[in-house]
Design an enzyme around this catalytic site. Structure first.
Site, mmCIF file in Angstrom:
data_model
loop_
_atom_site.group_PDB
_atom_site.id
_atom_site.type_symbol
_atom_site.label_atom_id
_atom_site.label_comp_id
_atom_site.label_asym_id
_atom_site.label_seq_id
_atom_site.Cartn_x
_atom_site.Cartn_y
_atom_site.Cartn_z
ATOM 1 N N SER A 177 0.956 -1.337 -0.088
ATOM 2 C CA SER A 177 -0.018 0.109 -0.099
ATOM 3 C C SER A 177 0.791 1.078 -0.207
ATOM 4 C CB SER A 177 -0.929 0.049 1.117
ATOM 5 O OG SER A 177 -1.933 -1.205 1.288
ATOM 6 N N THR A 178 2.060 1.425 0.557
ATOM 7 C CA THR A 178 2.685 2.384 0.703
ATOM 8 C C THR A 178 4.443 2.246 -0.009
ATOM 9 O OG1 THR A 178 4.008 1.916 2.785
ATOM 10 C CG2 THR A 178 1.697 3.220 2.766
#
Length: 192
Positions: A10-11
């Site tokens: 996600s990051t």
């Protein structure tokens, strides 16, 4: 038959190593990645590339179910689309493999649970609306094109303003004002 891997974090700070190692150990011959892309986003270039690359007889492999789907509904739809194309699906962590009868059964149970969840939400929503209506409350947006606003808009239009300008002045969407002027009655404002 090829095992095609898909990995997502996600990051940008997160590392794909754990997922990539697991996919490689499972036998993935090619792996597609998304870095810094939330599972909630509809546009995931790596996933789109993986789905485009897959051919009949291939198996899409993920480390964990949540790497593939934004929600249970999205996950079920994606796997159903794969199934329609003759492509299998395997999740390593949950040990689900739709190329086996047991894996298909487990996945269809997930599908039934997802449908059950949607039905419960719909049921609770309808019960809440019924209870609110019994107390005299009505759902939906408040009416913006009230008779007073429409009358003010008619006056502004008569003085030379366009419908668009009058709508902006009385704070009503132009489509709602056009409909109210055409029908002679106020309509709900959906273009606010």
């Amino acid at each position: 038959m090829s095992l095609i891997g898909y990995a997502r974090v996600s990051t940008a700070e997160q590392d794909l190593a754990l997922q990539l190692d697991a996919l490689h150990a499972a036998g993935a011959t090619r792996t597609f990645e998304d870095r810094g892309v939330s599972g909630a986003r509809t546009e995931r270039p790596g996933l789109n590339a993986a789905l485009s690359f897959l051919r009949e007889g291939d198996i899409l492999v993920v480390w964990k179910l949540d790497r593939l789907g934004r929600s249970m509904t999205h996950l079920l739809q994606t796997v159903a689309d794969l199934e329609d194309r003759g492509v299998g699906f395997r999740s390593l962590t949950e040990n689900i493999d739709t190329t086996t009868p047991t894996g298909r059964l487990v996945f269809h149970i997930f599908g039934a649970l997802g449908q059950f969840e949607r039905d419960l939400i719909r049921e609770r929503t309808n019960a809440g609306l019924t209870a609110a209506a019994a107390r005299g409350r009505k759902g939906g947006r408040p009416m913006a094109a009230t008779p007073e606003r429409v009358a003010r808009a008619r006056h502004l239009i008569a003085t030379g303003l366009t419908v668009r300008e009058a709508a902006a002045r009385v704070k009503v969407g132009k489509s709602a004002l056009y409909a109210a002027l055409r029908n002679g009655e106020p309509k709900n404002d959906t273009n606010r």
